[in-house]
Write an enzyme that holds these catalytic residues in place. Structure first.
Site, short mmCIF file in Angstrom:
data_model
loop_
_atom_site.label_atom_id
_atom_site.label_comp_id
_atom_site.label_asym_id
_atom_site.label_seq_id
_atom_site.Cartn_x
_atom_site.Cartn_y
_atom_site.Cartn_z
N TYR A 1 -13.01 55.15 3.66
CA TYR A 1 -12.29 53.98 3.88
C TYR A 1 -10.55 54.00 3.68
O TYR A 1 -10.18 54.60 2.80
CB TYR A 1 -12.65 52.79 2.71
N ASP B 1 -17.47 43.49 6.05
CA ASP B 1 -17.01 42.10 5.79
C ASP B 1 -16.31 41.24 6.97
O ASP B 1 -15.39 42.02 7.39
CB ASP B 1 -16.78 41.95 4.32
#
Length: 445
Positions: free
Chosen positions: A249, A190
């Site tokens: 992540y 994003d």
């Protein structure tokens, strides 16, 4: 006598109307009965720490009242290779991605410049390249190409236009489209999300292209905000998304507040107007959806009993409960289509979930700036799943919830049971794996 048919008609209409209203009342009564007996996990947290739990607005301002610019500077330096993220956890540690070692399916070297011996043609004659990218999320509007937006995909595909084969180039020209390559990616990030080893692939039928040519072309057009880690030829069967077995992540959360200290700071962190003036990251886009008129979203006065901080070790305990489990994370996802809210599409297997306090290099502090780093490794992630998990873990840790609080929230009936997503500026796609995950390769142990 002529009035009788009209009276009969009115009488029948009245009877039908009363029956309709009666059925409506019965259905309404049944609905009220069901609603009264149903437990709404998103409205009523019935545990002992319910009064200490921040509401949505309080959680939001606690997340954003941080010096996020220091995190953005850190990611920028990591992309530029001015420092190594691995050194924050274990000095001199090396992963396969750092030296450009090829992962994935073995390269069919004998087929680089000729068709397959089994007679198959078409896509089997093309040359497939695996590209590892590193980019600073603050400089792009996300990965996916969109009109009039500066995205990572648009920069990469524009750079690869010179390597498109002649047949495709003519087809693009015929359709009045720009000469661009087409890349596949392991996972779309994003806006604001950085990446240190994002994996994408590009194929062409041209046999005169070398990996160094692709690397130079992308770096030339990247303006320093995007860097190629490595380029290698891989099997034609390699797909950066479908071939991947896990993604890792990292989320870096500053432990210092953006403004003063003491009681004044505690009273200011939930002030909307001051927050907008104090932190440039608080834009209309970030505040969208906060403050909606809902039972849980209504602004409440900050209770003196509510905590103003949290324990990193508690966050670590909460996250560890997710390890080694296949769960549906739809309560921790956002912006998913209704058709994907049920069943396997929302299930993820969490290989590793830990949190630890580390120090970011900073010229202002000799020992470095205090931050919490969250490491999550799973076979797949849903939209905004990491950011919601981080924010919810912090909220539950501050409230002193039980260690299985996140597991209980998996069974909630509405996504408002979880916290709003943490800022995207702290999130980074660290790497993607194409072999089975090795727990010894974890950064936080």
């Amino acid at each position: 006598m002529e009035e009788l048919p009209e009276l009969n008609h009115q009488l029948m209409s009245s009877v039908r109307s009363s029956l309709y209203h009666r059925k409506t009342l019965i259905r309404l009564g049944q609905s009220i009965s069901v609603m009264a007996s149903r437990v709404y996990a998103h409205y009523h947290h019935g545990d002992a720490c319910s009064k200490a739990r921040w509401n949505t607005r309080e959680t939001f301002w606690f997340m954003y009242d941080r010096p996020w610019q220091h995190v953005l500077d850190f990611y920028s330096n990591a992309v530029a290779r001015k420092l190594s993220v691995l050194n924050l956890f274990e000095p001199n540690k090396i992963l396969a991605h750092d030296d450009g070692e090829r992962e994935g399916l073995p390269l069919e070297t004998e087929l680089e410049t000729c068709g397959r011996k089994d007679g198959r043609t078409g896509r089997w004659e093309r040359v497939n390249f695996k590209i590892l990218l590193s980019y600073n999320g603050a400089s792009f509007d996300g990965w996916q190409k969109q009109p009039d937006l500066h995205t990572v995909q648009s920069v990469v595909e524009k750079s690869l236009g010179e390597f498109v084969d002649e047949k495709k180039a003519q087809l693009l020209k015929k359709k009045c489209k720009p000469l661009e390559g087409r890349v596949l990616v392991a996972g779309r990030t994003d806006k604001g999300v950085s990446a240190l080893n994002q994996v994408c692939s590009f194929y062409t039928w041209r046999k005169d292209i070398e990996p160094i040519d692709i690397e130079d072309a992308i770096n030339k057009d990247a303006s320093g905000k995007l860097r190629v880690v490595s380029v290698s030829k891989v099997s034609r069967e390699f797909h950066p998304n479908f071939s991947a077995k896990w993604r890792r992540y990292l989320y870096i959360f500053p432990l210092d507040h953006a403004c003063g200290s003491g009681k004044d700071r505690e009273n200011l962190i939930f002030d909307e107007n001051l927050g907008k003036q104090r932190n440039g990251l608080l834009s209309e886009e970030n505040t969208e959806g906060v403050g909606e008129k809902d039972d849980e979203l209504e602004t409440e006065e900050v209770d003196g009993a509510k905590p103003s901080d949290f324990s990193v070790s508690k966050v670590d305990q909460l996250l560890q409960q997710l390890q080694g489990k296949l769960l549906s994370y739809k309560m921790f996802a956002r912006d998913l289509k209704a058709a994907r809210n049920e069943g396997p599409p929302t299930e993820c297997f969490m290989y590793h979930a830990r949190a630890a306090e580390i120090r970011l290099p900073s010229p202002e502090y000799v020992e470095g700036r205090r931050v919490m780093c969250v490491e999550l490794v799973a076979n797949r992630f849903l939209r905004k799943m990491v950011r919601v998990l981080v924010a919810t873990s912090i909220r539950e840790a501050a409230a002193g919830a039980e260690n299985d609080a996140l597991l209980k929230l998996v069974e909630a009936s509405c996504r408002r049971a979880t916290a709003p997503p943490a800022p995207s500026e702290g999130l980074c796609l660290f790497d993607v794996g194409y072999v089975d995950f090795d727990p010894h390769s974890s950064l936080i142990s």
